[in-house]
Scaffold this motif. Structure first.
Motif, short mmCIF file in Angstrom:
data_model
loop_
_atom_site.label_atom_id
_atom_site.label_comp_id
_atom_site.label_asym_id
_atom_site.label_seq_id
_atom_site.Cartn_x
_atom_site.Cartn_y
_atom_site.Cartn_z
N TYR A 17 -6.15 8.93 2.47
CA TYR A 17 -5.96 7.63 2.17
C TYR A 17 -4.55 6.58 1.96
O TYR A 17 -3.77 7.30 2.26
N LYS A 18 -5.25 5.50 1.16
CA LYS A 18 -4.31 4.67 0.96
C LYS A 18 -4.90 4.04 0.13
O LYS A 18 -5.63 3.43 -0.01
N LEU A 19 -2.88 3.69 -0.64
CA LEU A 19 -3.39 3.31 -1.87
C LEU A 19 -3.52 1.76 -1.80
O LEU A 19 -2.27 1.68 -1.73
N GLU B 59 0.68 -1.84 0.46
CA GLU B 59 0.15 0.23 -0.07
C GLU B 59 0.72 1.24 -0.04
O GLU B 59 2.29 1.64 0.31
N ALA C 124 -5.88 -1.97 -7.05
CA ALA C 124 -6.15 -0.90 -7.85
C ALA C 124 -5.86 -0.70 -9.29
O ALA C 124 -5.40 -0.52 -10.17
N GLN D 258 -7.92 13.93 1.99
CA GLN D 258 -9.02 13.19 1.97
C GLN D 258 -10.11 14.84 1.02
O GLN D 258 -10.39 13.90 0.78
N ALA E 85 -13.95 3.10 -6.20
CA ALA E 85 -12.44 2.61 -5.49
C ALA E 85 -12.32 1.89 -3.93
O ALA E 85 -12.00 1.61 -3.25
N LEU F 264 -8.88 1.59 -2.88
CA LEU F 264 -8.51 2.61 -1.64
C LEU F 264 -9.36 3.05 -0.24
O LEU F 264 -10.75 2.71 0.08
N LEU G 161 -1.62 7.99 0.46
CA LEU G 161 -1.62 9.55 -0.19
C LEU G 161 -1.75 10.91 0.20
O LEU G 161 -1.60 10.69 1.07
#
Length: 434
Positions: free
Chosen positions: A321-323, A206, A328, A212, A297, A303, A209
């Motif tokens: 947020y985290k990817l 992960e 993804a 938010q 997402a 996300l 990001l």
């Protein structure tokens, strides 16, 4: 409403943004990370100013500042006729407000039909830039000489990616940074983009990001993309971290006290890894185009919510947020390129950049938007021998399509077999490669 001025993070970024204002061509720094006089001369000519171009750099900077209403004082230049980051930014800010510039604004050098087309242009700039092994001491010294704001950070590789990537993108494609709410995103063309670095050494799948609120606003205002550079971190026994501390102390940067958990007076605060080397392995470009894509997402966990810990002062941080890479890549990935052992694109006797697709019941599905292959045709043959139908398209240096290699015994336009999906895929038996 005009956008607030965004200060440059380094002199390298500043000269690129100044040259982009007047379309005077790419600018870099000279020996010793000194700005070239051409930056000031081209700015003066681009703004049609009546100044004496034979003046020294500090004097020419002062003359330009006087013409465009910028403040110029002793903080704007230093010994050796060098303009500081403060001086360059003051000229840049005033130039952005200047009538001839403000009327048209700062724009990109080209228009793009879609986020994917834009992502391919970004990738074409970044791939040659990040190849090779990065030596931490060399990179930190380079950032420090260019007065990069974040040169002293422990996790230097991510900041170095931003340091070299943003000026090059501006030089090649135009654009520049953008502020949304209180968050500065690295780059904007048609969409807004942010540069991220991810270490594969930690095992995490992960990437953290941005704020938010800023993420949602950027998506609403044209879409938001993330350019993620992944790589292998090489750690040592602490020698590099000690070297970083000496560099910070020499520059007058005192360490901030780290906050322990309430009631915990014994546990030492967590230290960042001591990593003298970073080896880039892959660039991936993800994009969230609108509210529907954003909601999808979240639903698929591409996300995730991320609550940050408190700052060293004890103050709360806003949630981010985290990817999630694995999810993804299925829905948000526009393009990716593997960098390991890849020779520069277009060189002879080296790997070829290709797009690899697999045949599904709904047609061709992209498996790798960018993969470097020494022998594309043989690679397709090996996939076929393992029971898969594949199509490999060679990409030229400008990312236009070249030769196409398709699994044997399958027409290139296989849809003539069944005109509409779902397609009936011919069976292929696994064979032992010759």
């Amino acid at each position: 409403m005009s956008q607030r001025f965004i200060p440059s993070a380094s002199k390298l970024e500043a000269v690129a943004r100044i040259s982009n204002l007047t379309r005077s061509g790419p600018e870099t720094l000279g020996p010793g990370s000194k700005e070239r006089k051409s930056v000031l001369v081209n700015l003066s000519r681009g703004l049609s100013l009546a100044v004496d171009e034979s003046l020294s750099k500090p004097e020419l900077g002062e003359a330009i500042a006087r013409e465009i209403g910028a403040t110029w004082d002793r903080s704007c230049w230093s010994a050796g006729s060098t303009i500081t980051l403060v001086g360059l930014d003051r000229l840049l800010e005033a130039a952005e407000r200047h009538g001839s510039i403000a009327a048209v604004g700062v724009s990109s050098h080209a228009t793009y039909s879609s986020p994917r087309a834009e992502a391919e242009a970004l990738m074409n700039v970044l791939v040659p830039l990040v190849r090779g092994e990065w030596d931490g001491r060399t990179c930190v010294n380079q950032m420090r000489e260019a007065e990069f704001t974040h040169w002293a950070q422990d996790k230097w590789a991510g900041w170095y990616f931003e340091f070299i990537a943003l000026p090059e993108l501006i030089n090649r494609l135009g654009g520049g940074p953008r502020k949304v709410v209180n968050t500065t995103f690295d780059y904007v063309l048609r969409s807004t983009w942010d540069l991220k670095a991810h270490s594969e050494s930690g095992g995490a799948a992960e990437a953290i990001l941005n704020d938010q609120e800023a993420v949602r606003r950027a998506i609403d205002e044209g879409g938001l993309g993330f350019i993620v550079l992944s790589g292998r971190r090489v750690d040592d026994g602490g020698e590099f971290r000690a070297w970083q501390r000496r560099q910070r102390l020499a520059a007058g940067k005192k360490p901030k006290p780290r906050r322990r958990a309430a009631g915990d007076e014994t546990t030492e605060p967590r230290q960042a890894p001591s990593s003298p080397t970073f080896v880039p392995t892959r660039i991936e470009i993800f994009h969230i185009g609108d509210e529907n894509a954003f909601n999808h997402a979240l639903q698929t966990r591409a996300l995730k919510q991320y609550k940050q810990g408190r700052q060293s002062s004890g103050e709360k941080r806003k949630p981010k947020y985290k990817l999630n890479f694995s999810t993804a890549r299925e829905s948000l990935l526009l393009t990716s390129v593997t960098l390991d052992h890849v020779a520069p694109i277009g060189t002879k006797n080296g790997p070829t950049l290709c797009r690899l697709e697999y045949l599904t019941t709904n047609g061709w599905a992209v498996g790798h938007a960018g993969i470097a292959l020494l022998h594309p045709a043989r690679y397709v043959e090996r996939l076929t021998a393992r029971g898969k139908f594949a199509r490999c398209t060679e990409l030229n240096p400008d990312l236009s399509e070249g030769r196409v290699h398709v699994s044997p015994n399958l027409p290139a336009d296989f849809s003539i077999l069944v005109p509409d999906p779902p397609y009936r895929i011919p069976r292929v038996g696994k064979t032992r490669p010759a």
